[in-house]
Scaffold this active site. Structure first.
Site, PDB file in Angstrom:
ATOM      1  CD  GLN A  91      40.711  38.776  39.386  1.00 40.04           C
ATOM      2  OE1 GLN A  91      42.091  38.961  38.380  1.00 40.04           O
ATOM      3  NE2 GLN A  91      40.849  39.437  40.900  1.00 40.04           N
ATOM      4  CB  ILE A  93      39.568  28.397  38.904  1.00 37.82           C
ATOM      5  CG1 ILE A  93      40.365  28.317  39.581  1.00 37.82           C
ATOM      6  CG2 ILE A  93      39.592  29.557  37.721  1.00 37.82           C
ATOM      7  CD1 ILE A  93      42.081  27.645  38.975  1.00 37.82           C
ATOM      8  CG  ASP A  94      37.958  29.067  44.855  1.00 34.47           C
ATOM      9  OD1 ASP A  94      36.502  29.550  45.431  1.00 34.47           O
ATOM     10  OD2 ASP A  94      39.037  29.904  45.391  1.00 34.47           O
ATOM     11  CG  HIS A 109      39.912  34.427  35.346  1.00 30.89           C
ATOM     12  ND1 HIS A 109      40.910  34.986  36.706  1.00 30.89           N
ATOM     13  CD2 HIS A 109      39.779  35.678  34.688  1.00 30.89           C
ATOM     14  CE1 HIS A 109      41.077  36.012  36.000  1.00 30.89           C
ATOM     15  NE2 HIS A 109      40.894  36.548  34.940  1.00 30.89           N
ATOM     16  CB  CYS A 117      35.360  20.102  23.460  1.00 32.37           C
ATOM     17  SG  CYS A 117      36.234  19.278  22.031  1.00 32.37           S
ATOM     18  CB  CYS A 136      34.729  15.844  23.862  1.00 31.25           C
ATOM     19  SG  CYS A 136      33.554  16.587  24.126  1.00 31.25           S
ATOM     20  CB  THR A 177      42.174  40.800  43.695  1.00 27.67           C
ATOM     21  OG1 THR A 177      42.701  40.350  42.243  1.00 27.67           O
ATOM     22  CG2 THR A 177      41.400  42.104  43.634  1.00 27.67           C
ATOM     23  CG  ASN A 202      44.188  43.220  48.985  1.00 29.47           C
ATOM     24  OD1 ASN A 202      43.673  41.876  48.453  1.00 29.47           O
ATOM     25  ND2 ASN A 202      45.663  43.206  48.289  1.00 29.47           N
ATOM     26  CB  ALA A 220      38.764  38.259  53.043  1.00 34.04           C
TER      27      ALA A 220
HETATM   28  P1  NAD Z   1      46.560  36.973  43.636  1.00 35.36           P
HETATM   29  O1  NAD Z   1      47.315  35.919  44.265  1.00 35.36           O
HETATM   30  O2  NAD Z   1      47.566  37.711  42.337  1.00 35.36           O
HETATM   31  O3  NAD Z   1      46.559  38.369  45.138  1.00 35.36           O
HETATM   32  C1  NAD Z   1      46.364  37.742  46.352  1.00 35.36           C
HETATM   33  C2  NAD Z   1      45.490  39.236  46.842  1.00 35.36           C
HETATM   34  O4  NAD Z   1      45.002  38.408  48.625  1.00 35.36           O
HETATM   35  C3  NAD Z   1      47.186  39.469  47.199  1.00 35.36           C
HETATM   36  O5  NAD Z   1      47.215  41.277  46.998  1.00 35.36           O
HETATM   37  C4  NAD Z   1      47.008  39.217  49.379  1.00 35.36           C
HETATM   38  O6  NAD Z   1      47.415  40.154  49.914  1.00 35.36           O
HETATM   39  C5  NAD Z   1      45.324  39.765  49.326  1.00 35.36           C
HETATM   40  N1  NAD Z   1      45.545  38.197  50.390  1.00 35.36           N
HETATM   41  C6  NAD Z   1      46.014  36.842  50.619  1.00 35.36           C
HETATM   42  N2  NAD Z   1      45.149  36.922  52.035  1.00 35.36           N
HETATM   43  C7  NAD Z   1      44.228  37.554  51.516  1.00 35.36           C
HETATM   44  C8  NAD Z   1      43.343  37.310  53.119  1.00 35.36           C
HETATM   45  N3  NAD Z   1      43.228  36.186  54.531  1.00 35.36           N
HETATM   46  N4  NAD Z   1      42.315  38.143  52.733  1.00 35.36           N
HETATM   47  C9  NAD Z   1      42.585  39.510  52.486  1.00 35.36           C
HETATM   48  N5  NAD Z   1      43.505  39.758  51.044  1.00 35.36           N
HETATM   49  C10 NAD Z   1      44.624  38.695  50.815  1.00 35.36           C
HETATM   50  O7  NAD Z   1      45.464  36.885  43.351  1.00 35.36           O
HETATM   51  P2  NAD Z   1      44.054  37.547  42.080  1.00 35.36           P
HETATM   52  O8  NAD Z   1      44.700  39.509  42.078  1.00 35.36           O
HETATM   53  O9  NAD Z   1      42.960  36.935  42.488  1.00 35.36           O
HETATM   54  O10 NAD Z   1      44.972  37.171  40.513  1.00 35.36           O
HETATM   55  C11 NAD Z   1      45.810  35.609  40.690  1.00 35.36           C
HETATM   56  C12 NAD Z   1      44.834  34.473  39.960  1.00 35.36           C
HETATM   57  O11 NAD Z   1      45.286  33.545  40.127  1.00 35.36           O
HETATM   58  C13 NAD Z   1      43.365  34.821  39.409  1.00 35.36           C
HETATM   59  O12 NAD Z   1      43.315  34.879  37.696  1.00 35.36           O
HETATM   60  C14 NAD Z   1      43.118  33.907  39.330  1.00 35.36           C
HETATM   61  O13 NAD Z   1      42.467  33.011  38.874  1.00 35.36           O
HETATM   62  C15 NAD Z   1      44.322  32.944  39.645  1.00 35.36           C
HETATM   63  N6  NAD Z   1      43.920  32.232  41.050  1.00 35.36           N
HETATM   64  C16 NAD Z   1      42.883  31.413  41.926  1.00 35.36           C
HETATM   65  C17 NAD Z   1      43.356  30.950  42.599  1.00 35.36           C
HETATM   66  C18 NAD Z   1      42.018  30.450  43.104  1.00 35.36           C
HETATM   67  O14 NAD Z   1      40.797  30.115  42.299  1.00 35.36           O
HETATM   68  N7  NAD Z   1      41.018  30.145  44.606  1.00 35.36           N
HETATM   69  C19 NAD Z   1      43.971  30.600  43.008  1.00 35.36           C
HETATM   70  C20 NAD Z   1      44.724  30.731  42.917  1.00 35.36           C
HETATM   71  C21 NAD Z   1      45.145  31.722  41.497  1.00 35.36           C
END
Ligand code: NAD
Length: 238
Positions: A91, A93-94, A109, A117, A136, A177, A202, A220
Protein backbone atom coordinates in the site's frame (compact mmCIF):
# COMPACT_ATOMS: atom_id res chain seq x y z
CA UNK A 1 7.95 -25.43 -6.74
CA UNK A 2 6.78 -24.65 -3.22
CA UNK A 3 3.48 -22.89 -2.45
CA UNK A 4 3.42 -19.20 -3.28
CA UNK A 5 3.70 -16.41 -0.72
CA UNK A 6 1.93 -13.05 -0.75
CA UNK A 7 3.17 -10.28 1.55
CA UNK A 8 0.96 -7.25 2.13
CA UNK A 9 2.82 -4.24 3.49
CA UNK A 10 1.61 -0.91 4.87
CA UNK A 11 3.05 2.31 6.18
CA UNK A 12 4.39 0.55 9.31
CA UNK A 13 7.17 -1.20 7.37
CA UNK A 14 8.49 2.18 6.25
CA UNK A 15 8.26 3.77 9.71
CA UNK A 16 11.73 2.62 10.78
CA UNK A 17 13.13 4.20 7.62
CA UNK A 18 11.86 7.56 8.90
CA UNK A 19 8.72 7.85 6.76
CA UNK A 20 5.67 8.90 8.73
CA UNK A 21 2.76 6.49 8.98
CA UNK A 22 -0.70 7.60 8.41
CA UNK A 23 -3.09 7.01 11.28
CA UNK A 24 -0.58 6.11 13.92
CA UNK A 25 -1.00 9.29 15.93
CA UNK A 26 -4.25 11.06 15.28
CA UNK A 27 -5.63 10.45 11.82
CA UNK A 28 -3.29 12.98 10.31
CA UNK A 29 -0.70 12.27 7.64
CA UNK A 30 2.35 14.47 8.11
CA UNK A 31 0.24 17.14 9.84
CA UNK A 32 -2.45 17.22 7.16
CA UNK A 33 -6.00 15.94 7.30
CA UNK A 34 -6.34 12.92 5.05
CA UNK A 35 -9.34 14.32 3.18
CA UNK A 36 -7.27 17.42 2.40
CA UNK A 37 -4.35 15.57 0.76
CA UNK A 38 -5.56 12.08 -0.16
CA UNK A 39 -8.89 12.53 -1.95
CA UNK A 40 -9.82 13.75 -5.46
CA UNK A 41 -11.99 16.42 -3.76
CA UNK A 42 -9.03 17.68 -1.77
CA UNK A 43 -6.97 17.94 -4.95
CA UNK A 44 -9.75 19.80 -6.79
CA UNK A 45 -10.11 22.23 -3.87
CA UNK A 46 -6.41 23.02 -3.46
CA UNK A 47 -4.15 21.52 -6.14
CA UNK A 48 -1.10 23.58 -5.10
CA UNK A 49 -1.25 22.32 -1.52
CA UNK A 50 -1.69 18.70 -2.65
CA UNK A 51 1.14 18.89 -5.21
CA UNK A 52 3.40 20.41 -2.57
CA UNK A 53 2.47 17.70 -0.07
CA UNK A 54 3.49 14.91 -2.48
CA UNK A 55 6.53 16.91 -3.67
CA UNK A 56 7.71 16.86 -0.06
CA UNK A 57 7.10 13.11 0.28
CA UNK A 58 8.93 12.52 -3.04
CA UNK A 59 11.74 14.78 -1.89
CA UNK A 60 12.14 12.59 1.21
CA UNK A 61 12.94 9.62 -1.05
CA UNK A 62 15.93 11.55 -2.40
CA UNK A 63 17.10 12.18 1.15
CA UNK A 64 20.04 9.96 2.00
CA UNK A 65 18.69 9.53 5.52
CA UNK A 66 15.72 7.56 4.15
CA UNK A 67 17.01 4.06 3.44
CA UNK A 68 15.54 0.57 3.24
CA UNK A 69 16.06 -1.35 6.49
CA UNK A 70 16.37 -4.95 7.65
CA UNK A 71 12.72 -5.84 6.93
CA UNK A 72 12.89 -4.63 3.32
CA UNK A 73 16.19 -6.47 2.77
CA UNK A 74 14.80 -9.67 4.33
CA UNK A 75 11.85 -9.62 1.90
CA UNK A 76 14.28 -9.16 -1.00
CA UNK A 77 16.24 -12.16 0.25
CA UNK A 78 13.05 -14.23 0.60
CA UNK A 79 12.15 -13.57 -3.03
CA UNK A 80 15.67 -14.56 -4.20
CA UNK A 81 16.09 -17.67 -2.09
CA UNK A 82 12.62 -19.19 -1.63
CA UNK A 83 11.86 -22.03 -4.07
CA UNK A 84 8.48 -20.61 -5.06
CA UNK A 85 6.84 -17.36 -6.08
CA UNK A 86 6.99 -14.45 -3.62
CA UNK A 87 4.99 -11.29 -4.33
CA UNK A 88 4.98 -8.09 -2.30
CA UNK A 89 1.67 -6.22 -2.53
CA UNK A 90 2.29 -2.84 -0.99
CA UNK A 91 0.00 0.00 0.00
CA UNK A 92 3.08 2.16 0.25
CA UNK A 93 3.88 4.72 -2.37
CA UNK A 94 7.58 4.91 -1.49
CA UNK A 95 10.33 2.90 -3.25
CA UNK A 96 11.82 1.10 -0.26
CA UNK A 97 10.87 -2.44 -1.35
CA UNK A 98 12.74 -1.83 -4.61
CA UNK A 99 15.70 -0.58 -2.58
CA UNK A 100 15.51 -3.71 -0.42
CA UNK A 101 15.88 -5.98 -3.45
CA UNK A 102 12.29 -7.11 -4.03
CA UNK A 103 11.40 -7.40 -7.71
CA UNK A 104 7.85 -8.77 -7.79
CA UNK A 105 6.11 -5.74 -6.31
CA UNK A 106 2.55 -4.58 -6.86
CA UNK A 107 2.05 -0.94 -5.84
CA UNK A 108 -1.68 -1.12 -5.34
CA UNK A 109 -1.88 2.52 -4.21
CA UNK A 110 0.47 3.85 -6.88
CA UNK A 111 3.95 5.33 -6.67
CA UNK A 112 5.35 8.69 -5.65
CA UNK A 113 7.98 8.37 -8.37
CA UNK A 114 5.41 8.50 -11.18
CA UNK A 115 3.06 11.13 -12.56
CA UNK A 116 -0.38 10.46 -13.99
CA UNK A 117 -2.17 12.62 -16.55
CA UNK A 118 -5.80 12.89 -15.51
CA UNK A 119 -6.70 13.72 -19.11
CA UNK A 120 -4.97 11.05 -21.25
CA UNK A 121 -4.05 8.55 -18.51
CA UNK A 122 -0.33 8.51 -19.36
CA UNK A 123 2.01 7.47 -16.52
CA UNK A 124 5.58 8.73 -16.53
CA UNK A 125 8.54 8.21 -14.22
CA UNK A 126 9.00 11.29 -12.06
CA UNK A 127 12.02 12.35 -10.02
CA UNK A 128 11.45 16.00 -9.24
CA UNK A 129 8.52 18.20 -8.29
CA UNK A 130 5.13 18.41 -9.97
CA UNK A 131 3.53 21.83 -10.37
CA UNK A 132 0.08 22.84 -11.53
CA UNK A 133 1.42 24.66 -14.61
CA UNK A 134 3.30 21.68 -16.09
CA UNK A 135 2.15 20.10 -19.37
CA UNK A 136 1.65 16.40 -20.04
CA UNK A 137 4.43 15.13 -22.33
CA UNK A 138 1.94 12.84 -24.09
CA UNK A 139 -1.19 14.94 -24.75
CA UNK A 140 0.28 18.40 -24.18
CA UNK A 141 -2.50 19.61 -21.91
CA UNK A 142 -1.52 21.88 -19.04
CA UNK A 143 -2.58 21.42 -15.43
CA UNK A 144 -3.59 17.77 -15.78
CA UNK A 145 -0.59 16.09 -14.16
CA UNK A 146 -1.04 14.65 -10.68
CA UNK A 147 0.91 12.20 -8.52
CA UNK A 148 0.25 8.60 -9.59
CA UNK A 149 -1.19 7.86 -6.18
CA UNK A 150 -4.53 6.17 -5.51
CA UNK A 151 -6.62 8.44 -3.30
CA UNK A 152 -9.56 7.54 -1.09
CA UNK A 153 -12.58 6.91 -3.30
CA UNK A 154 -10.40 5.71 -6.20
CA UNK A 155 -9.90 2.12 -7.33
CA UNK A 156 -6.59 0.51 -6.29
CA UNK A 157 -4.42 -0.83 -9.10
CA UNK A 158 -4.16 -4.43 -10.33
CA UNK A 159 -6.95 -5.77 -8.11
CA UNK A 160 -7.78 -8.71 -10.43
CA UNK A 161 -4.18 -9.87 -10.34
CA UNK A 162 -4.01 -9.43 -6.55
CA UNK A 163 -7.19 -11.46 -6.03
CA UNK A 164 -5.78 -14.31 -8.12
CA UNK A 165 -2.53 -14.27 -6.13
CA UNK A 166 -4.46 -14.32 -2.84
CA UNK A 167 -6.63 -17.23 -3.96
CA UNK A 168 -3.59 -19.24 -5.03
CA UNK A 169 -1.15 -18.47 -2.21
CA UNK A 170 -0.19 -20.91 0.53
CA UNK A 171 1.08 -18.26 2.94
CA UNK A 172 -0.20 -14.72 3.44
CA UNK A 173 1.78 -12.28 5.58
CA UNK A 174 0.66 -8.77 6.53
CA UNK A 175 3.29 -6.32 7.81
CA UNK A 176 2.80 -2.85 9.28
CA UNK A 177 -0.75 -2.18 8.26
CA UNK A 178 -3.51 -1.04 10.58
CA UNK A 179 -6.41 -2.83 8.89
CA UNK A 180 -8.43 0.36 8.48
CA UNK A 181 -8.08 0.79 4.72
CA UNK A 182 -10.10 -1.46 2.39
CA UNK A 183 -9.82 -3.42 0.15
CA UNK A 184 -6.37 -4.32 1.56
CA UNK A 185 -7.85 -5.00 5.01
CA UNK A 186 -9.98 -7.76 3.45
CA UNK A 187 -7.08 -9.64 1.82
CA UNK A 188 -6.51 -11.89 4.84
CA UNK A 189 -10.05 -13.25 4.55
CA UNK A 190 -9.68 -14.02 0.85
CA UNK A 191 -6.38 -15.82 1.41
CA UNK A 192 -7.68 -17.76 4.44
CA UNK A 193 -10.89 -18.74 2.63
CA UNK A 194 -8.73 -20.40 -0.01
CA UNK A 195 -6.65 -22.30 2.51
CA UNK A 196 -3.61 -20.06 3.10
CA UNK A 197 -1.86 -19.85 6.43
CA UNK A 198 -1.96 -16.22 7.65
CA UNK A 199 0.54 -14.30 9.79
CA UNK A 200 0.46 -10.67 10.90
CA UNK A 201 3.44 -8.60 12.04
CA UNK A 202 2.54 -5.23 13.54
CA UNK A 203 3.66 -2.91 16.31
CA UNK A 204 0.22 -3.26 17.90
CA UNK A 205 -2.65 -5.68 17.28
CA UNK A 206 -4.31 -4.38 14.13
CA UNK A 207 -8.03 -3.87 13.81
CA UNK A 208 -8.24 -7.21 11.96
CA UNK A 209 -5.84 -9.13 14.18
CA UNK A 210 -8.38 -11.88 15.02
CA UNK A 211 -8.60 -12.93 11.36
CA UNK A 212 -4.98 -14.14 11.31
CA UNK A 213 -3.77 -17.56 12.39
CA UNK A 214 -0.82 -15.90 14.11
CA UNK A 215 0.04 -12.39 15.30
CA UNK A 216 3.61 -11.33 16.02
CA UNK A 217 3.83 -8.04 17.84
CA UNK A 218 6.82 -5.74 17.47
CA UNK A 219 8.95 -3.80 15.02
CA UNK A 220 9.09 -4.96 11.41
CA UNK A 221 12.87 -4.40 11.33
CA UNK A 222 13.31 -6.96 14.09
CA UNK A 223 10.56 -9.49 13.38
CA UNK A 224 10.56 -9.74 9.56
CA UNK A 225 14.18 -11.01 9.27
CA UNK A 226 13.39 -13.69 11.88
CA UNK A 227 10.24 -14.81 10.05
CA UNK A 228 12.08 -14.91 6.71
CA UNK A 229 14.78 -17.19 8.18
CA UNK A 230 12.09 -19.46 9.65
CA UNK A 231 10.43 -19.73 6.22
CA UNK A 232 13.70 -20.36 4.37
CA UNK A 233 14.70 -23.04 6.87
CA UNK A 234 11.32 -24.77 6.54
CA UNK A 235 10.23 -24.07 10.11
CA UNK A 236 6.87 -22.58 9.10
CA UNK A 237 4.31 -25.12 7.86
CA UNK A 238 2.04 -24.04 5.02
P1 NAD B 1 -1.38 2.98 8.79
O1 NAD B 1 -0.53 4.18 9.01
O2 NAD B 1 -2.86 3.10 8.88
O3 NAD B 1 -0.93 1.86 9.84
C1 NAD B 1 0.41 1.57 10.06
C2 NAD B 1 0.48 0.41 11.05
O4 NAD B 1 1.85 0.08 11.18
C3 NAD B 1 -0.06 0.76 12.44
O5 NAD B 1 -0.96 -0.26 12.86
C4 NAD B 1 1.20 0.78 13.32
O6 NAD B 1 0.98 0.24 14.61
C5 NAD B 1 2.13 -0.13 12.55
N1 NAD B 1 3.55 0.19 12.74
C6 NAD B 1 4.13 1.39 12.99
N2 NAD B 1 5.45 1.27 13.09
C7 NAD B 1 5.73 -0.05 12.88
C8 NAD B 1 6.93 -0.82 12.86
N3 NAD B 1 8.13 -0.25 13.06
N4 NAD B 1 6.84 -2.15 12.61
C9 NAD B 1 5.63 -2.76 12.42
N5 NAD B 1 4.47 -2.08 12.45
C10 NAD B 1 4.51 -0.75 12.66
O7 NAD B 1 -0.92 2.40 7.40
P2 NAD B 1 -1.67 1.55 6.30
O8 NAD B 1 -2.46 0.48 6.94
O9 NAD B 1 -0.62 1.23 5.32
O10 NAD B 1 -2.69 2.58 5.62
C11 NAD B 1 -2.28 3.86 5.32
C12 NAD B 1 -2.50 4.34 3.91
O11 NAD B 1 -1.69 5.51 3.77
C13 NAD B 1 -2.01 3.41 2.85
O12 NAD B 1 -3.04 3.28 1.95
C14 NAD B 1 -0.81 4.09 2.17
O13 NAD B 1 -1.04 4.24 0.77
C15 NAD B 1 -0.76 5.46 2.73
N6 NAD B 1 0.59 5.81 3.28
C16 NAD B 1 1.73 5.39 2.66
C17 NAD B 1 2.97 5.68 3.22
C18 NAD B 1 4.23 5.21 2.52
O14 NAD B 1 4.23 5.05 1.31
N7 NAD B 1 5.32 4.95 3.25
C19 NAD B 1 3.05 6.41 4.41
C20 NAD B 1 1.87 6.83 5.02
C21 NAD B 1 0.64 6.52 4.44
Amino acid sequence: MKGSIVILTGAGISAESGIETFRAADGLWANHRVDEVATPEGFAANPVLVQNFYNQRRGQLRDEAIQAHAAHYALGKLEREYQGVVTVVTQNIDNLHEAGGSRRIIHMHGELLKSLCSSCGRREPLEGDLTVDMSCPACGRTGTLRPDVVWFGEMPYRMDEIMELLEECALFISIGTSGHVYPAAGFVETAAAHGARTIEINLEPSRIRSRFDEHRQGKAGELVPVLVEEILQGHIRF
